[in-house]
Design an enzyme around this catalytic site. Sequence first.
Site, mmCIF file in Angstrom:
data_model
loop_
_atom_site.group_PDB
_atom_site.id
_atom_site.type_symbol
_atom_site.label_atom_id
_atom_site.label_comp_id
_atom_site.label_asym_id
_atom_site.label_seq_id
_atom_site.Cartn_x
_atom_site.Cartn_y
_atom_site.Cartn_z
ATOM 1 C CG ASN A 113 30.483 -22.702 -7.629
ATOM 2 O OD1 ASN A 113 30.548 -22.835 -8.835
ATOM 3 N ND2 ASN A 113 31.246 -23.343 -6.773
ATOM 4 C CG HIS B 97 -1.907 1.081 1.234
ATOM 5 N ND1 HIS B 97 -2.945 1.136 0.344
ATOM 6 C CD2 HIS B 97 -1.991 2.183 2.007
ATOM 7 C CE1 HIS B 97 -3.644 2.227 0.572
ATOM 8 N NE2 HIS B 97 -3.080 2.892 1.565
ATOM 9 C CD GLU C 216 -3.293 -1.482 -1.983
ATOM 10 O OE1 GLU C 216 -2.881 -0.777 -2.939
ATOM 11 O OE2 GLU C 216 -3.937 -1.024 -1.041
#
Lengths: 147, 696
Positions: B433, B46, B68
């Site tokens: 990795n 918001h 929202e």
Amino acid sequence: MANELSTNVEEVVQYIVINSGDEQFGIDIKYIDNIVRMQHITRVPKVPCYFKGVINLRGEVLPVMSLRIKMGVPEGEENKDNRIIIIKMDQHEAIGVIVDSVKEVVNIDMSTVERTSVESGTQFVTGVSKQKDSLISLLDLHAVISE
Amino acid sequence: MDVSQYLDIFLDESKEHLQNLNTQLLELEQNAENMDTVNEIFRAAHSLKGMAGTMGYKRMQSLTHNMENVFSEVRNGTIKVKAGMVDTLFQCLDALEEYVANIQESADEGENDNAPIIKALNDILNSKGEAQEEPAAKEEAPAEEPSAPAAAPAQAVSFELNEEEKKSASDAVATGKKLYQIDVNVEENCMLKAARSFLVFKAVEELGEIVTTRPSSQDIEDENFELTFSMLVASEGELDPILAAAKSVSEIANATGSAFAMDVQEAATEKVATQEEEKTTEVAVAETTAPAKTESAQPAKAADKKAAGKPQVSRTVRVDIEKLDSLMNLVSELIIAKNSLVSRATNQTQQSSTGLNEEIEYLESVTTNLHESVMKVRMVPIESVFSKFPRMIRDLSKKLGKPMELYMSGEETELDRTVVDEIGDPLQHLLRNSADHGLESAEVRAQRGKPETGSIFLDAYQEGNNVVIEVRDDGNGIDCSVVRDKAVERGIMTREQADATEDKDIVQLLFMPSFSTAKKVTDVSGRGVGLDVVKSKIEALSGEVEVKTELGVGTTFIVRLPLTLAIIQALMVVVGNEKYAISLSNIQTIENIVPNDIKTVQGKEVIYLRGTVIPIIRLDEVLDCTSTRNPEDDMVIVIVKKGDKLAGLMVDELIGQQEIVIKSMGTYINKCKFISGATILGDGEVALIVDSNTLF
């Protein structure tokens, strides 16, 4: 540099005339930040031989090169006339160039400059200017400071 | 006033909100029923929407709005959190991050509407069966938003209008506009009250005209008010949208309002006034019931929030990093000047310098403290880098189809700002990795009797003058025989050499350029550009990276970074008439050795010291100069360490310990890898800094 010569033919440019070996060279004054006397130079190992080392210029560490060695001329005896010319070009960091001595400042009319070609074996010079009875080779600073 | 001056605040806050959303969304994925998380997400989304709207970034606002809406439904319990939905929401966050990146670069949000994501979000909304009435959801949202902990009821400030204000007010009324008094409450821990109020004014001005404010606009601009300010607004529209607009600004706790009646105009506008009075009561009722409802519905949560909410914000100042750099440079200059005083003083005769020495010692302690303080100012917690990794591991886990979990510790460890900015990429490489090469697939793990979910650990801690960051996994470990085969195949060494090399040296090969042992190339890692880049990046930060591995058990990458970069304690030594500095943090001990103690093993000079064989490095040979020492005399050996390896540097003479300022030598002359920089000594001479790590 070569481009500047062809586009601004009417221009008068100030050059500082220096001695190195038996020759006179001109350095465009707008690239010169400072001219200082010789001082202690700290050697740096494992660098190309024309790099003499680094100096302390007002708290900054600057690399210094020998113009003679860079141009393949044997080094001369160090004397009190030797100077370090601090060159600052756009996009490049400042660098010191050791010359035998500094002679004078001259105004060079770019239209009278005789341009040299790469084939003539003068890789560090963009042109030659006649001043009274002497010849001044105009240095191509990009070529001098590049590897 | 111009919005652009708030761009920095907007960017900083958007990033903060997005990071928060990322973290909370991860949490939500783990625990879909946690309403605290949902509320937190809703609040962040918001705020983000409000900010984007105020700054005029319509696309960003629209995307956030749609997001929202989804959260709103989740909160109402009409939609359940599902894996696919979380993916979409993460995509949405990525898109928002892209907007923010665009804005940062060009102050423009870009052209991408992200329609597919918006569609996906709406699909989620519609998937619950009945089409949701969107405006209703939207209007409910601000009213139901749990009021921030500090939300005190707005205090009514009565307006006493002066002549000028009365005139402009009555002018407004004469043109058919209505007058509202609006009281706005700023959150207690709001740091930029003036900026917030400006944003409120801007939002309100889109709907009406601000006649006057209490306190005066000048006072508000100077932050000369507590938590509440009031304004008199003339508008043709209703009160509610104006209140909603005011509340949409982040860090605004609440905004309440009522119609304003001017006493001078009683007679003339009596009718209007009464109408408005009715409305006032209506609004007042609505306003009081809404917070009450929230409060009673979730009293426990409100309390929770307060306890676990934002830590007490200490008073801070935002400073441009360039200003800090220049401050740092000045401190450096000061230390150089102090060093030159010290060298002068030691040259003085004894009797004249006793008083001076005390003064200099005092100066020395002051400069050291000053330096430390400035360094501390530049230190930031590594958390800002770490916080993006849980999300990354989650995505990798999905992409690679391996279950894995990231455990982090030491996020509060502080490092120099410049290091923190640079360390993100190398760490990301190491984590990828571990995820890709390190951890085995779930089936293999099950066969080996390991838990199916792989673990990756990211730990940071301080160790002396260094900060250590460890990336550890409980995966397969590095198979040294595979590395040997690869080395032979690549022609790096012969089979005989490979077999003769110890495992811990073989592992170092992984840091060579284009050396990847991944059997298949994936887009996660395995292109052979990775570990060598990691290594060079870390070394550029004057750090080092080490790897420890045990086949079948796991791999640990250990990254050591210096706390500070600019000023270090160093040992000054003489080698062949030249002065060099060696960083004190690398030095283990200093030994005096008689020449006979030097033995030769496999053509290399070593000394045998307290049970350890230590290779000897003659610095004069490395640095191309000639030692002036008599070969018959005792030798000074500086024992330096790198990780758990030791080496002895042979020097001619010791000068002593000194605080030195590291200066870069520029790009022309940095070809010598043994020299990491230069420093200016007290007498103005330049001394080079030997990087002992490169000598091993």
